[in-house]
Structures are given as structure tokens and as C-alpha cells.
Design a protein around this motif. Structure first.
Motif, PDB file in Angstrom:
ATOM      1  N   ASP A 159       3.228   0.767   3.466  1.00  0.00           N
ATOM      2  CA  ASP A 159       3.936  -0.410   2.969  1.00  0.00           C
ATOM      3  C   ASP A 159       5.087   0.755   2.116  1.00  0.00           C
ATOM      4  OD1 ASP A 159       2.914  -2.403   3.769  1.00  0.00           O
ATOM      5  OD2 ASP A 159       1.970  -1.959   1.840  1.00  0.00           O
ATOM      6  N   THR A 160       4.867   1.435   1.722  1.00  0.00           N
ATOM      7  CA  THR A 160       5.163   2.137   0.559  1.00  0.00           C
ATOM      8  C   THR A 160       5.080   3.993   0.856  1.00  0.00           C
ATOM      9  OG1 THR A 160       6.246   0.809  -1.154  1.00  0.00           O
ATOM     10  CG2 THR A 160       6.170   2.801  -1.086  1.00  0.00           C
ATOM     11  N   LEU A 161       6.247   4.679   1.120  1.00  0.00           N
ATOM     12  CA  LEU A 161       5.528   5.848   1.604  1.00  0.00           C
ATOM     13  C   LEU A 161       6.696   7.263   0.502  1.00  0.00           C
ATOM     14  CD1 LEU A 161       6.800   5.694   5.334  1.00  0.00           C
ATOM     15  CD2 LEU A 161       4.233   5.499   4.241  1.00  0.00           C
ATOM     16  N   VAL A 162       5.702   7.671   0.088  1.00  0.00           N
ATOM     17  CA  VAL A 162       6.710   8.243  -1.336  1.00  0.00           C
ATOM     18  C   VAL A 162       6.780  10.515   0.255  1.00  0.00           C
ATOM     19  CG1 VAL A 162       6.639   9.479  -3.267  1.00  0.00           C
ATOM     20  CG2 VAL A 162       5.488   7.491  -3.290  1.00  0.00           C
ATOM     21  N   PHE A 163       7.793  10.540  -0.377  1.00  0.00           N
ATOM     22  CA  PHE A 163       7.734  12.068   0.490  1.00  0.00           C
ATOM     23  C   PHE A 163       8.282  12.847  -0.318  1.00  0.00           C
ATOM     24  CE2 PHE A 163       8.668   9.562   4.187  1.00  0.00           C
ATOM     25  CZ  PHE A 163       8.489   9.545   4.916  1.00  0.00           C
ATOM     26  N   LYS A 199       0.912  -1.376  -0.033  1.00  0.00           N
ATOM     27  CA  LYS A 199       0.063   0.102  -0.088  1.00  0.00           C
ATOM     28  C   LYS A 199       1.123   0.934   0.147  1.00  0.00           C
ATOM     29  CE  LYS A 199      -3.500  -0.084   3.404  1.00  0.00           C
ATOM     30  NZ  LYS A 199      -4.011   0.009   4.784  1.00  0.00           N
ATOM     31  N   ILE A 200       0.880   2.278  -0.978  1.00  0.00           N
ATOM     32  CA  ILE A 200       1.742   3.015  -1.264  1.00  0.00           C
ATOM     33  C   ILE A 200       0.646   4.564  -0.837  1.00  0.00           C
ATOM     34  CG2 ILE A 200       2.303   4.766  -2.712  1.00  0.00           C
ATOM     35  CD1 ILE A 200       2.356   2.577  -4.781  1.00  0.00           C
ATOM     36  N   ALA A 201       1.320   5.280   0.112  1.00  0.00           N
ATOM     37  CA  ALA A 201       0.767   7.204   0.736  1.00  0.00           C
ATOM     38  C   ALA A 201       1.829   8.090  -0.138  1.00  0.00           C
ATOM     39  CB  ALA A 201       1.050   6.719   1.877  1.00  0.00           C
ATOM     40  N   VAL A 202       1.237   9.472  -0.086  1.00  0.00           N
ATOM     41  CA  VAL A 202       1.418  10.541  -0.372  1.00  0.00           C
ATOM     42  C   VAL A 202       2.265  11.156   0.560  1.00  0.00           C
ATOM     43  CG1 VAL A 202       1.888  12.425  -1.820  1.00  0.00           C
ATOM     44  CG2 VAL A 202       1.926  10.698  -2.932  1.00  0.00           C
TER      45      VAL A 202
END
Length: 331
Positions: A77-81, A6-9
């Protein structure tokens, strides 16, 4: 194959909005940390970011918004900063959740001020994120053109090729072409320097230097960039790849470039403060110039363009005088 999960921005600006548009069209669900609750409320009501790239529409049902960074970090799970580099530390200070086991992707084209570290270095040294769990997004990619679905090329850098490849598959679509690289530090430092050189290009434009000189400036800038990257991270790389030269050119020449716009205002006589106020947006290169100057004090790389921009922005030397001295050093 690595599963990005799961990806978050993390971030609410124009580049964050463009990246969220790309990701959610593939995953149909993202978490999205935006600092201000009023912005989130307006976003939900309007169906678009109320402050940036307002023409980009979203299906709100596919987005889990939160102004609580810990809630987002815990659930993804994946954090896009994608925050401006000067504000990264302030966002991270609110963290009470471990991130060392997350896959961290930085799309921040700047240095962490005071620390003088690229974002991947900062996450690794301060938050103990393993290098193989750190990636970056680079390449010539104005948020406005991505929003308009104009053909763009992105490079995902990561020391773990499988993880880089997995994330490129999330980004790739009909208007985004992707490739991988292991040169995380090179991509990050190049993305900082190209902002500095775009400010230089803007200053020269504001001083009425023409296209002929701009071409000489950019050719010297790529040589300067190559010298620095070879010194700070000496691996085999092709400086004319799009992630290096391409990003430099688009930032130095495009009217979408905040850094070029900022430099143009300085060249036309604005003070730094008045240019920043009028722009109402962050020109990362202003902060990057000071950080790169400080980093280079220990490396001693020959960087006359960086020095000139630093002297203009921080030493308040006349742009006319400083650029004239710079022109005399070019061949």
C-alpha cells in the motif's frame, strides 16, 4: 487516522537499507524491491545487505524480497522509493501496475534528470499520483549513523497532515525523532541543493581552504538556498529548521558525505570521471548541479555557488580559478 497499510522499500543502496531497518523494526514485515537477483540471494544467505551497510543484520523471515517491481507494487500500500535519482525512470519504466492509488514516499535526495523535476513532481505529473498521496523524507540523516543507531531527526513532508503523521509513527523509535511538514517541494529542492553545496565544500577542502572559509561558504549557501526556495515555492518556511539548514550542515561537513568526498577529490585534481570511478557510489550532487542550473535558467535567482560548481564540473573551469572568483563575491 490514516492507515499506511503494508509498506515496501524500492531500492537496495545504503539509505534504502537504513530506512528498511527502521521500518521493519516497527512493522516486522516489509516488501523489498532490489533489482539484482544475485544481491537478493546473497542477502538471504548472509542476513545482511551484501553491498551496503553490511553490519546491519535483518531477520530475513520478515522480508519479502523481489526483483520484480510490479510484484512488489501490487502487493503493498505504501511504497518508499530510495533509488538514486538518475536511475528512478529506468526502474519505473518496468511498471505495468498503476500507482496512483498508492501512498508514495520519496527518500530520494535528487532531481529526475532530463525532466528537471523533483520526485514528487514527477510522480504527480507522469503517474497521476494525487498530491495528498505524495510524501517525502528529509533531514540530516546519514545512512551510516542511522545504521549505528545514533540519534537522528527526520521530517516527513506531505500536503495531508494526517498521512504525514501516520508515517512519522512508523519511523519514530529510540534513536529517530520525527516531525511533519507540508513543504514537500521545499524539502525536496533543499535536499538537492545541499548536495551541490557539499560538493563546493569538498572542492574548497581539497584546495586547502580552512574552517574559517568553510563557515562563510555554508552561511552563503543557506542564503542562496533560501532565495531559490522563496522563488520556486513561495510559502512561509523557517530556513534554519533541521530539514533545511541541518541537512545542509551535515552534508557539507561530515566525512560520511559522498558529495563532500566527491568535491574533495575534484579540488585535489581528480577529473569528474576518475572521481566517480574511485568512489564507486553515486554522488547525487553531480547530477543535481546540472538539473538545478537548467531550472534556474528560467528563474534567474542569484546563485553564485551553484554557478561555480557547475562551471567546475561541466565547463571544466579550473577549481582554483572558479573558487577564487567565488570568494571575491562573499562578504
Amino acid at each position: 487516522m490514516f492507515d499506511v497499510g503494508k509498506i515496501a522499500v524500492i531500492g537496495g543502496g545504503s539509505w534504502a537499507t537504513a530506512i528498511a531497518k527502521i521500518i521493519v523494526s516497527h512493522t516486522h514485515h516489509i516488501g523489498w524491491y532490489i533489482r539484482r537477483d544475485d544481491r537478493i540471494d546473497d542477502f538471504r544467505r548472509l542476513g545482511h545487505n551484501p553491498a551496503y551497510l553490511t553490519s546491519v543484520r535483518f531477520n530475513i523471515d520478515e522480508i519479502n524480497f523481489s526483483s520484480d517491481i510490479n510484484r512488489i507494487v501490487e502487493g503493498y500500500d505504501t511504497l518508499v522509493f530510495v533509488t538514486p535519482s538518475p536511475y528512478l525512470k529506468n526502474h519505473l519504466r518496468r511498471l505495468r501496475t498503476r500507482i496512483k492509488d498508492k501512498f508514495i514516499v520519496t527518500a530520494i535526495k535528487g532531481i529526475v534528470p532530463d525532466e528537471n523535476l523533483c520526485c514528487s513532481e514527477y510522480f504527480h505529473q507522469v503517474y497521476d499520483v494525487p498530491l495528498e498521496n505524495l510524501a517525502c523524507i528529509g533531514g540530516p540523516s546519514h545512512a551510516e549513523e542511522v545504521a549505528m543507531e545514533r540519534l537522528s531527526y527526520l521530517t516527513v513532508g506531505c500536503s495531508d497532515h494526517d498521512k504525514a503523521k501516520a508515517f512519522t509513527e512508523v519511523l519514530a523509535n529510540t534513536f529517530i525523532k520525527t516531525k511533519t511538514s507540508t513543504d514537500v517541494l521545499g524539502i525536496e529542492y533543499a535536499s538537492v541543493l545541499k548536495n551541490v553545496y557539499a560538493i563546493a565544500a569538498g572542492i574548497c577542502y581539497g584546495l586547502n581552504y580552512g574552517d574559517n572559509f568553510q563557515a562563510v561558504l555554508m552561511s552563503n549557501a543557506v542564503q542562496e538556498m533560501a532565495r531559490f526556495l522563496k522563488t520556486i515555492h513561495p510559502i512561509d518556511r523557517n530556513i534554519i529548521d533541521s530539514v533545511y539548514l541541518g541537512d545542509l550542515l551535515v552534508t557539507g561537513y561530515s566525512n560520511f558525505s559522498r558529495n563532500r568526498t566527491f568535491g574533495t577529490m575534484i579540488g585535489k585534481g581528480y577529473s569528474v570521471k576518475s572521481a566517480q570511478i574511485e568512489m564507486e557510489m553515486i554522488a547525487e550532487g553531480y547530477f543535481g548541479t546540472k538539473c538545478m542550473k537548467e531550472i534556474n535558467r528560467r528563474l534567474h535567482v542569484n546563485m553564485p555557488i551553484l554557478d561555480a560548481v557547475y562551471n567546475i564540473l561541466y565547463e571544466r573551469i579550473s577549481p582554483q580559478i572558479e573558487i577564487k572568483l567565488l570568494t571575491d563575491s562573499f562578504r
